[in-house]
Design an enzyme around this catalytic site. Structure first.
Site: not given
Lengths: 396, 396
Positions: B150, B188, B391, B267, B177, B396
């Site tokens: 993701t 997640t 974040n 991230e 992941k 979407s």
């Protein structure tokens, strides 16, 4: 019956209180970094402090006095927290006060309060040289409020007058520092509240403790506080007026005002969200979930992005491990319901409406757990680029 | 005695395992978003899941099987977590599997695993259309590892071969992941581990639970996990080789590798810090303090700024409310001591040395509490602008 009136200005307008702030050479940019509060009569003083295990030296110094001591002088500096400085840090405060002399105005049980970088000794010479320039007859709450700022974007203050049924009245006001998401970033919050109410120590202390739950502790995760956090009330009794209920109520207002100004000044924050958790199994469970929401990085960044990502809201509630069931949960942004008891109510129209709510400066995110009647509201802000900039760069 | 050898490539090289990933139309950028693991023999399967109270539909679907069930098929999608979808979300999985037909290759107790946005129903038609294009004889761990990503910056995998004393051997590998600071952002994490070891269910489950403490749970605050977090082991037994101790050890290595890749992929993170808390009163207190450090926004932003701001380290330990005393505390960046039992050791030279440590990609921050022999190491990363960007924008 009593009436509470907000009034303009600072607590310097209260009879008997004097204050000012100057630049003593600690902030490289020349801004105010040292201030004082002086009272012409020794004040009853009550304070609540951080639950951090490493209490800073000024807190330990305060706690060396007897519980019901009186004081007429508080010295406050920014840029140096005098924390993690051990016994030397406490001795530094006594050394500093021993070098101050205001002639006929004698200091009674002087108090120090500090905020800034942790792990540096106090620059005593600069502070003494600065304090020697104080005029104890000055009345400038504005200068003081600037002197206690660190990463604050603006100075914080409020003032109220309380009229009692018997015609008497008293005033109460505060200056504070503390930027935004007090937790989890551990930024120090300091709040000094002055009043001419004739309030006894035990009443002040009781009201401070009760009110902290729905004010400063509602913008903070329990106990996860900085080394220097302080809320202090100085009451000189000059008004000869007092009513226990009225005092507790106006003190709550003052504390709530200051807490909300801190959330709004979120080190780059633009939004204040009230996380209302209702119908939880217990009040404590509501508090756990509400604080988890106000503390969640994923929630904060979604607010920054003005994204009604209710999945992050639900996930955070679930992660807080309170009793909950998605078949009973209802989530709303103000009055826009986006999730209703297992049903996702998130068509394009609803998403647009929820998005509009998030464009506002202030809004509620209401989480109805549907299991009992426990409730708690926590307050938080968004987290954007500015937060990272401030905290990656802040130190010297 | 046994030997563990790291080997290149994916678990597709293990006898009997097949896997692939394709683009099924969920990710707008055309990247892989659907993958599978197929075994030519039903596998013993053991999994540990999130402690989030809102477990996603695929987890509930898995838990409907008997504890010691076997499976030969795992379907994995990204971009949609199938979480907060209630009973309908579980039914969607059964509907999906009922529409899959691979001719002579029959699916035995098929499992689904999902990651992505919470609060949207699964796009069943896209998933069925995508899965119908699967070739169950494919062996592309690389395609699979991309399909489960993701916000990950890169795919994550590892492979080991274990040679036992009796000359037999087995292989074990993983794809995973999960980006970075698994907590507090609740991203997640999914980890699929395949092996041809002849490992019994109870041994796998025991090793999974024990190893999770020092691997995945060392990069996360207890229980504060996403709705979908999953670590799953599939063992087809094709090697006929097994040794309990060797298996537990190599499984720990696999889990640690995957956990470290997740921290490093924070991230936008650039640094991995090991927070070693030693000599705490108890192991549990060491864990509390270590996790508080790895989780602190103020610490993370200081690491991003390469600022050896040890005051934030100390303040965070104090705020975690473990037993501590600044007269006994020692703080070091690698071997550079900056605070030693009440003494600030932070002259310009030391500060420069500590700053050099923080310029590295990986380093230790060692906090010696000086009160007992409790210890725990937690792993965290820095937090910079990129984290906010990812974040604030991700959904979407």
């Amino acid at each position: 019956m009593f009436t509470i009136l907000p009034i303009k200005g600072y607590f310097d307008q209260i009879d008997g209180f004097y204050c000012d702030g100057i630049h003593a050479g600690l902030k490289p940019n020349g801004n105010n970094d040292l201030g004082f509060i002086y009272s012409d009569k020794p004040c009853t003083v009550a304070a609540i402090f951080t639950e951090n295990k490493f209490q800073a030296a000024p807190l330990k110094h305060f706690l060396q006095y007897d519980e019901d001591f009186k004081t007429n002088f508080v010295l406050i500096n920014s840029k140096n927290a005098n924390a993690l400085t051990g016994r030397k840090g406490i001795a530094d405060i006594d050394t500093l006060f021993s070098q101050l002399d205001f002639g006929s105005l004698k200091l009674v049980n002087p108090i120090m309060s500090s905020t800034g970088v942790i792990g540096n000794r106090l620059p005593i010479e600069k502070l003494v040289a600065g304090a020697k320039r104080f005029n104890l007859s000055a009345k400038s709450g504005e200068n003081l409020s600037k002197a206690i700022m660190t990463t604050d974007a603006y100075a914080k203050s409020c003032m109220y007058e309380v009229k009692l049924e018997n015609g008497s009245s008293f005033k109460i006001g505060a200056v504070a520092k503390g930027a935004g998401m007090i937790n989890p970033n551990l930024a120090t919050m300091l709040c000094f509240i002055c009043t001419d109410a004739a309030a006894p120590y035990s009443d002040i202390m009781e009201a401070l403790k009760i009110n902290s739950e729905t004010t400063f502790n509602a913008i903070s995760v329990d106990g996860d506080t900085s080394t220097n956090d302080t809320v202090m009330v100085l009451a000189n009794g000059n008004s000869n007026a007092y009513d226990k209920e009225a005092f507790a109520e106006v003190l709550r207002l003052v504390m709530f005002d200051m807490a909300m100004l801190m959330v709004a000044d979120g080190e780059g924050a633009n939004k204040v969200a009230a996380f209302e958790v209702i119908n939880a199994a217990t009040n404590e469970q509501a508090m756990i979930a509400a604080k988890a929401l106000s503390n969640s990085l994923l929630v904060k960044t979604a607010l920054f992005g003005e994204d009604p990502n209710f999945g992050r809201i639900a996930s955070t509630i679930g992660a807080s491990r309170i009793d909950c069931d998605d078949e009973k949960l209802v989530i709303s942004y103000n009055d826009v319901v986006v999730f209703n008891k297992g049903e996702i109510c998130f068509d394009a129209n609803t998403e647009a409406q929820a998005g509009e709510v998030l464009k506002k400066d202030k809004y509620k995110i209401i989480c109805d757990i549907g299991l009992g009647d426990g409730k708690f509201t926590a307050y938080g802000c968004d987290l954007g680029y500015e937060y990272v900039k401030i905290n990656a760069d802040y130190r010297s």
